[in-house]
Write an enzyme that holds these catalytic residues in place. Structure first.
Site, PDB file in Angstrom:
ATOM      1  N   VAL A  71       4.666   2.793   3.827  1.00 45.26           N
ATOM      2  CA  VAL A  71       4.139   1.880   3.029  1.00 45.26           C
ATOM      3  C   VAL A  71       2.796   2.493   3.323  1.00 45.26           C
ATOM      4  O   VAL A  71       2.340   3.324   4.371  1.00 45.26           O
ATOM      5  CB  VAL A  71       3.973   0.728   4.254  1.00 45.26           C
ATOM      6  CG1 VAL A  71       2.837  -0.240   3.927  1.00 45.26           C
ATOM      7  CG2 VAL A  71       5.355  -0.102   4.529  1.00 45.26           C
ATOM      8  N   CYS A  72       2.043   1.948   1.913  1.00 45.05           N
ATOM      9  CA  CYS A  72       0.782   2.688   1.315  1.00 45.05           C
ATOM     10  C   CYS A  72       0.430   1.682   0.914  1.00 45.05           C
ATOM     11  O   CYS A  72       0.561   0.296   0.339  1.00 45.05           O
ATOM     12  CB  CYS A  72       0.706   3.763   1.267  1.00 45.05           C
ATOM     13  SG  CYS A  72       1.405   3.452  -0.414  1.00 45.05           S
ATOM     14  N   ALA A  73      -0.980   1.600   0.307  1.00 44.07           N
ATOM     15  CA  ALA A  73      -2.084   0.852   0.092  1.00 44.07           C
ATOM     16  C   ALA A  73      -0.632   0.043  -1.711  1.00 44.07           C
ATOM     17  O   ALA A  73      -0.653  -1.100  -1.445  1.00 44.07           O
ATOM     18  CB  ALA A  73      -3.453   1.230  -0.440  1.00 44.07           C
ATOM     19  N   GLY A  75       1.563   1.980  -3.758  1.00 37.72           N
ATOM     20  CA  GLY A  75       3.278   2.579  -3.157  1.00 37.72           C
ATOM     21  C   GLY A  75       3.913   3.849  -3.732  1.00 37.72           C
ATOM     22  O   GLY A  75       4.669   3.752  -4.053  1.00 37.72           O
ATOM     23  N   MET A 100       1.409  -2.545   0.154  1.00 34.74           N
ATOM     24  CA  MET A 100       0.844  -3.859   0.501  1.00 34.74           C
ATOM     25  C   MET A 100       0.242  -4.423  -0.306  1.00 34.74           C
ATOM     26  O   MET A 100       0.032  -5.925  -0.084  1.00 34.74           O
ATOM     27  CB  MET A 100      -0.581  -3.309   1.596  1.00 34.74           C
ATOM     28  CG  MET A 100      -0.165  -2.297   3.237  1.00 34.74           C
ATOM     29  SD  MET A 100       0.715  -3.418   3.977  1.00 34.74           S
ATOM     30  CE  MET A 100      -0.209  -4.608   5.069  1.00 34.74           C
TER      31      MET A 100
END
Lengths: 376, 75
Positions: A71-73, A75, A100
Site C-alpha cells: 500500500v502507498c499514498a 497506488g 490510501m
C-alpha cells in the site's frame, strides 16, 4: 507480472476479520499519522525509497510465498514495489489499487435492520476515516444521514434498491469531513436538512432540522424525530428512527464522546454537551441502539462490520459517561484534547458553502484520521 | 544557491521524483548540491524523508508557481 486488490476487497477482509499482511511503503511520518487498521490486519512500514536498491530490508522479515498487500499514498509506488518484490522471487504480492487515497474514500454498506413499518436501515462504514453515514430505505424512497463527499456511492446504492433519495440530513455542521449532503440533495432533487443553529452564515438554502418536526420516508412511515442535543456544535441534533435507533451524530460515540472545540467554543459548549449526555440522553430508553457518525478504534466494529451499541450499555462502559463531577468533566473536554482534524476550519468553511475547493483539493483536505472525539 | 545539477521532475507522479532524484544524486560529488523541481505534492514529504534516510541534507525548499523546488546537499 503484478496483481492488484481493490479497496472493496480489502474492506471485506477487514469486516470479515481475514488474516491480512499489509506492507505500507509511504514514508514513516505519514504511516504513523494514519494507516489501515483491523483486528485481523497486520501492518508493517518500509518506505518505498528504501527498496529502490533492492528489497532486502523487507525480504529479511517476510517469506517469499506469503501473501503481502503493498500500500502507498496513491497506488503507483506500491505497484513498483510489488514488481520489485516479484523480481526477487516473492510469488504472492498484491498492490492496493489507488492506495490510501482510494482507501480514504471507500464506503462499505452494512445492513443494520429491517424497520417495523417496512423498509431497512443501512450503515455506510468509511473504514479509512472512521466516518459513519446512514440510509433509510422505505417503499420507493430513501433518506441519507451525514452523507460523505462521495455522493455517487449513495446514488448508486439507491439505484440498485430502486429508490429515490428524497431527504439528505446532516446532524450538524461537520468539521472533520466534507459533507456530501447538499450535493446529494441537488443531484437527486431531494431536500437538504441542517440544524438552523449550525447554519448561521451558510450560503445555500436548506430545510431547518428541528425538534418535533418528523421527516417521513416512504409511504410506510418511518418516523425520524430530531432531538436537539447541543454540545459538539451548537445545533447538533440527534435522530430517533423507529423508536429503536438513536443517531447521535458527533455527540456520543461507542467508546468516547464528542469534542466541543472544533468551532472554537469549547468553554461555551461544554455545559451543553454535559447536559445532553448526562440529562437528555439519560431520559431516553436504555434499549435504544446508538448509531454514531464516527468511530475512532477498529475494535468498535461489531461482528457484522457495523458500529453500534445499546445506550444503557454505554452508560455502564463509555468512559465519557462516567464523569459525575462537573468540574472534572469540564476539564476532560477542554484540556488534553487530541490534535484537531486536518484542515478542520477549511472543512467547516466548505460545508458552509463559503469555500468551494476543487475535487482534488477536497480530497487532500480530508486526508488523515478523524479526531472528533474526547477519550476520557 | 549554486547547484551542481538541476533535475526537472515536473509532471512526474510518485514515485518517479524520488527515483530520479536518487539517480541524479548518484551522478554528483559528495558535498555538491542537487536542485530538484517537482509538481507532485507528495514529493515534499517523500524527498525530505528520503534525504534524511540517506544522510543527505535538504538545505532549502521553495514553492514558485506550483513548482516545488528543493536543494539537496549530497552526503
Amino acid at each position: 507480472m503484478s496483481q492488484s486488490i481493490t479497496t472493496g476487497q480489502l474492506a471485506r477482509r477487514v469486516v470479515n476479520r481475514e488474516k491480512t499482511l499489509i506492507l505500507d511503503v509511504r514514508n514513516t511520518d505519514e504511516f504513523d499519522d494514519w494507516k489501515i487498521e483491523g483486528d485481523s490486519i497486520e501492518v508493517m512500514n518500509e518506505p518505498y525509497f528504501n527498496l529502490l536498491d533492492g528489497v532486502g530490508p523487507v525480504a529479511e522479515k517476510l517469506n517469499k510465498d506469503q501473501e503481502i498487500i503493498v500500500v502507498c499514498a496513491k497506488g503507483n509506488s506500491s505497484k513498483m514495489v510489488a514488481e520489485l518484490m516479484g523480481e526477487e522471487g516473492f510469488t504472492n504480492v498484491y498492490d492496493l489499487e489507488g492506495g490510501m487515497k482510494a482507501w480514504s474514500e471507500h464506503l462499505e454498506p452494512v445492513k443494520l435492520a429491517d424497520l417495523d413499518g417496512g423498509g431497512s436501515l443501512y450503515q455506510f462504514v468509511r473504514l479509512g476515516k472512521g466516518c459513519l453515514s446512514y440510509m433509510i430505505v422505505s417503499e420507493n424512497e430513501a433518506s441519507v444521514i451525514d452523507a460523505n463527499r462521495m455522493t455517487d456511492i449513495y446514488e448508486k446504492f439507491a439505484e440498485e434498491k430502486g429508490v429515490t433519495v428524497k431527504h439528505s440530513i446532516d446532524t450538524h455542521l461537520h468539521a472533520d469531513h466534507i459533507s456530501g449532503g447538499r450535493q446529494l440533495a441537488d443531484n437527486t432533487g431531494g431536500t437538504y436538512h441542517l440544524p438552523s443553529k449550525d447554519a448561521e452564515g451558510v450560503t445555500f438554502n436548506y430545510a431547518p432540522l428541528e425538534e418535533g418536526s418528523n421527516i417521513t420516508v416512504g409511504s410506510t412511515t418511518v418516523k425520524v424525530q430530531p432531538i436537539y442535543s447541543p454540545g459538539h456544535t451548537m445545533g447538533s441534533t440527534s435522530l430517533i428512527i423507529d423508536d429503536q435507533y438513536l443517531l447521535t451524530g458527533d455527540i456520543l460515540f461507542v467508546k468516547s464522546i464528542g469534542r466541543p472545540d472544533l468551532a472554537g467554543k469549547a468553554e461555551d459548549w461544554v455545559g451543553d454537551l454535559r447536559d445532553t449526555l448526562y440529562n437528555r440522553y439519560k431520559k431516553l430508553s436504555d434499549d435504544l441502539v446508538v448509531l454514531p457518525a464516527h468511530y475512532s478504534f477498529v475494535e468498535e466494529l461489531t461482528d457484522d462490520g457495523s458500529v453500534k451499541a445499546r445506550l444503557g450499555d454505554l452508560y455502564q462502559r463509555n468512559s465519557g459517561l462516567q464523569v459525575d463531577d462537573e468540574n472534572e468533566f469540564r476539564k476532560m473536554v477542554t484540556e488534553n484534547l487530541p490534535p484537531q482534524p486536518n484542515e478542520y476550519e477549511n472543512i467547516r468553511q466548505t460545508n458552509m458553502g463559503k469555500m468551494n475547493p476543487e475535487d482534488e483539493k477536497q480530497r487532500e483536505m480530508e486526508i488523515g484520521p478523524n479526531r472528533c472525539a474526547v477519550h476520557g | 544557491m549554486e547547484a551542481a545539477k538541476v533535475l526537472d521532475a515536473k509532471g512526474m507522479a510518485c514515485p518517479m521524483p524520488v527515483v530520479k532524484t536518487k539517480k541524479a544524486i548518484d551522478e554528483i560529488e559528495s558535498g555538491d548540491i542537487l536542485e530538484v523541481h517537482a509538481t507532485d505534492k507528495g514529493a515534499k514529504s517523500d524527498l525530505a524523508a528520503w534525504a534524511k534516510s540517506g544522510g543527505h541534507e535538504l538545505m532549502e525548499e521553495a514553492e514558485e508557481d506550483d513548482v516545488l523546488k528543493f536543494w539537496i546537499k549530497k552526503a
